[in-house]
Design a protein around this motif. Structure first.
Motif, short mmCIF file in Angstrom:
data_model
loop_
_atom_site.label_atom_id
_atom_site.label_comp_id
_atom_site.label_asym_id
_atom_site.label_seq_id
_atom_site.Cartn_x
_atom_site.Cartn_y
_atom_site.Cartn_z
N GLY A 115 0.81 -1.21 0.00
CA GLY A 115 0.00 0.00 0.00
C GLY A 115 0.84 1.26 0.00
N GLY A 116 1.92 1.25 0.76
CA GLY A 116 2.82 2.39 0.79
C GLY A 116 3.46 2.64 -0.57
N TRP A 117 3.88 1.57 -1.22
CA TRP A 117 4.47 1.71 -2.56
C TRP A 117 3.46 2.26 -3.56
CZ3 TRP A 117 6.91 -3.85 -2.37
CH2 TRP A 117 8.15 -3.78 -1.70
N LEU A 118 2.25 1.70 -3.57
CA LEU A 118 1.24 2.14 -4.53
C LEU A 118 0.83 3.59 -4.31
CD1 LEU A 118 -1.09 -1.00 -4.66
CD2 LEU A 118 0.42 -0.18 -6.48
N LEU A 119 0.57 3.94 -3.06
CA LEU A 119 0.15 5.31 -2.75
C LEU A 119 1.28 6.31 -3.00
CD1 LEU A 119 -1.84 4.50 0.49
CD2 LEU A 119 -2.81 5.49 -1.60
N GLY A 120 2.51 5.91 -2.69
CA GLY A 120 3.65 6.79 -2.96
C GLY A 120 3.81 7.04 -4.45
N ALA A 121 3.68 5.98 -5.25
CA ALA A 121 3.77 6.13 -6.71
C ALA A 121 2.64 7.01 -7.23
CB ALA A 121 3.73 4.76 -7.37
N LEU A 122 1.46 6.89 -6.62
CA LEU A 122 0.32 7.72 -7.04
C LEU A 122 0.60 9.20 -6.76
CD1 LEU A 122 -2.57 8.04 -8.06
CD2 LEU A 122 -3.37 7.54 -5.73
N VAL A 123 1.16 9.50 -5.61
CA VAL A 123 1.51 10.89 -5.27
C VAL A 123 2.52 11.44 -6.26
CG1 VAL A 123 2.64 12.37 -3.56
CG2 VAL A 123 0.96 10.67 -2.82
N VAL A 124 3.52 10.64 -6.61
CA VAL A 124 4.54 11.08 -7.57
C VAL A 124 3.90 11.35 -8.93
CG1 VAL A 124 6.61 10.39 -8.84
CG2 VAL A 124 6.42 9.88 -6.41
N ALA A 125 3.07 10.43 -9.39
CA ALA A 125 2.44 10.60 -10.70
C ALA A 125 1.56 11.84 -10.74
CB ALA A 125 1.62 9.36 -11.04
N LEU A 126 0.78 12.06 -9.68
CA LEU A 126 -0.07 13.25 -9.62
C LEU A 126 0.77 14.52 -9.60
CD1 LEU A 126 -2.76 12.06 -7.05
CD2 LEU A 126 -3.14 12.60 -9.46
N THR A 127 1.88 14.50 -8.91
CA THR A 127 2.77 15.67 -8.84
C THR A 127 3.34 16.00 -10.20
OG1 THR A 127 3.37 15.10 -6.56
CG2 THR A 127 4.81 16.63 -7.74
N VAL A 128 3.83 14.98 -10.90
CA VAL A 128 4.44 15.19 -12.21
C VAL A 128 3.42 15.73 -13.20
CG1 VAL A 128 5.51 14.02 -14.18
CG2 VAL A 128 6.20 13.43 -11.84
N VAL A 129 2.25 15.13 -13.25
CA VAL A 129 1.23 15.56 -14.20
C VAL A 129 0.70 16.95 -13.87
CG1 VAL A 129 -1.10 15.08 -15.05
CG2 VAL A 129 0.56 13.23 -14.85
N SER A 130 0.46 17.21 -12.59
CA SER A 130 -0.08 18.52 -12.21
C SER A 130 0.93 19.63 -12.49
CB SER A 130 -0.48 18.52 -10.73
OG SER A 130 0.65 18.30 -9.89
N TYR A 131 2.22 19.36 -12.28
CA TYR A 131 3.21 20.40 -12.56
C TYR A 131 3.34 20.63 -14.06
CZ TYR A 131 7.23 23.42 -12.14
OH TYR A 131 8.06 24.51 -12.19
N ALA A 132 3.22 19.57 -14.85
CA ALA A 132 3.26 19.74 -16.30
C ALA A 132 2.10 20.62 -16.77
CB ALA A 132 3.21 18.37 -16.98
N ARG A 133 0.93 20.42 -16.18
CA ARG A 133 -0.23 21.25 -16.53
C ARG A 133 -0.02 22.69 -16.06
NH1 ARG A 133 -4.40 18.58 -18.62
NH2 ARG A 133 -4.54 16.31 -18.33
N PHE A 134 0.61 22.85 -14.91
CA PHE A 134 0.92 24.19 -14.41
C PHE A 134 1.85 24.93 -15.37
CE2 PHE A 134 4.14 26.72 -12.11
CZ PHE A 134 3.34 27.73 -11.63
N GLU A 135 2.84 24.24 -15.89
CA GLU A 135 3.78 24.86 -16.82
C GLU A 135 3.10 25.25 -18.14
OE1 GLU A 135 8.30 23.53 -16.32
OE2 GLU A 135 7.00 21.89 -16.96
N ARG A 136 2.09 24.50 -18.53
CA ARG A 136 1.44 24.74 -19.82
C ARG A 136 0.33 25.77 -19.74
NH1 ARG A 136 -1.32 19.84 -21.47
NH2 ARG A 136 -1.63 20.90 -23.46
N ARG A 137 0.07 26.28 -18.54
CA ARG A 137 -1.03 27.24 -18.40
C ARG A 137 -0.74 28.48 -19.23
NH1 ARG A 137 2.61 28.82 -14.92
NH2 ARG A 137 2.57 30.87 -13.95
N PRO A 138 -1.75 29.08 -19.84
CA PRO A 138 -1.53 30.29 -20.63
C PRO A 138 -1.06 31.45 -19.77
CG PRO A 138 -3.88 29.91 -20.33
CD PRO A 138 -3.17 28.68 -19.81
N GLU A 139 -0.05 32.17 -20.24
CA GLU A 139 0.47 33.31 -19.50
C GLU A 139 -0.43 34.53 -19.71
OE1 GLU A 139 4.46 34.02 -20.51
OE2 GLU A 139 5.21 32.07 -19.86
N ARG A 140 -0.65 35.26 -18.63
CA ARG A 140 -1.48 36.46 -18.71
C ARG A 140 -0.59 37.67 -18.90
NH1 ARG A 140 -5.66 35.41 -13.63
NH2 ARG A 140 -6.57 33.47 -14.47
N HIS A 141 -1.01 38.55 -19.77
CA HIS A 141 -0.24 39.77 -20.05
C HIS A 141 -0.99 40.98 -19.52
CE1 HIS A 141 2.53 37.54 -22.62
NE2 HIS A 141 1.47 36.91 -23.11
#
Length: 228
Positions: free
Chosen positions: A202-228
């Protein structure tokens, strides 16, 4: 501002397979959590058989057990892992002024800890009890905090090295150390008789889930449109 030989790579879109990985990890984690919470007999029986077998070995081999205690209490302890994250966070800010990435790293580790402790309290699973224990631990058993913390920290550090274009030698060395650490800490917790095998899984699965969510969410954060 100081520079480093590691430089961040160009932004990439979130790959669709990454979303499928998140779904798979979430389903696997949820299924295991459900089985543990309902005391599913086949799982409980398997946990008990493995735990009893490894505990007998731990009692019969005190030298190896002592080494495992050092590894789990000092080298792979959650506090050690969190200090490593703190050091990497300082490096990100000092050498690269990467405040958003550093913040993402800290928040991910903090949320992982909150999730871990919340599930421990909610499930309330008792740890193994032995007449001749070789180690002791506190709080509820599921999920293993050592296994989950090591998975989160090692997974995030590998992600950062990939982002900053680590060389082949550094990458291969770090992957080896990360795999040994994540697998090793889980096995030592079972060997020392303070966790059931499914706690570690359970620790391994949940830890991997946290990592995957972090990676994907940060990628989406980087792709957000910049406001001018």
């Amino acid at each position: 501002m100081r520079t480093s030989h590691l430089t961040p790579r160009l932004r990439r879109p979130v790959p669709y397979p990454a979303v499928r990985v998140i779904v798979a990890l979430a389903l696997a984690s949820g299924l295991l959590l459900t089985l543990v919470a309902m005391d599913w007999h086949p799982l409980i029986t398997l946990d008990g058989d493995i735990a009893r077998a490894t505990h007998r070995r731990a009692v019969d081999e005190p030298g190896l057990t002592h080494v495992f205690r050092i590894l789990t209490d000092w080298v792979w302890d959650p506090l050690t892992m969190r200090l490593l994250v703190a050091a990497v966070t300082v490096w990100l800010v000092w050498r690269h002024s990467a405040w958003p990435l550093a913040l993402w790293l800290v928040v991910a580790c903090a949320l992982g800890t909150v999730l871990q402790q919340g599930l421990k309290a909610a499930v309330g699973r008792a740890r193994p009890v032995w007449p001749d224990p070789v180690d002791s631990a506190h709080y509820a058993a599921f999920p293993s905090g050592h296994a989950m913390t090591a998975t989160v920290v090692c997974g995030l550090l590998l992600w950062l090295l990939r982002r900053y274009g680590a060389g082949r030698v550094l990458w291969c060395t770090t992957v080896t150390v990360a795999v040994v650490s994540v697998v090793g800490v889980g096995l030592t917790r079972i060997w020392l008789g303070v966790h059931w095998p499914s706690d570690v899984l359970g620790g391994w699965l949940l830890g991997a889930l946290v990592v995957a969510l972090t990676v994907v969410s940060y990628a989406r954060f980087e792709r957000r449109p910049e406001r001018h």
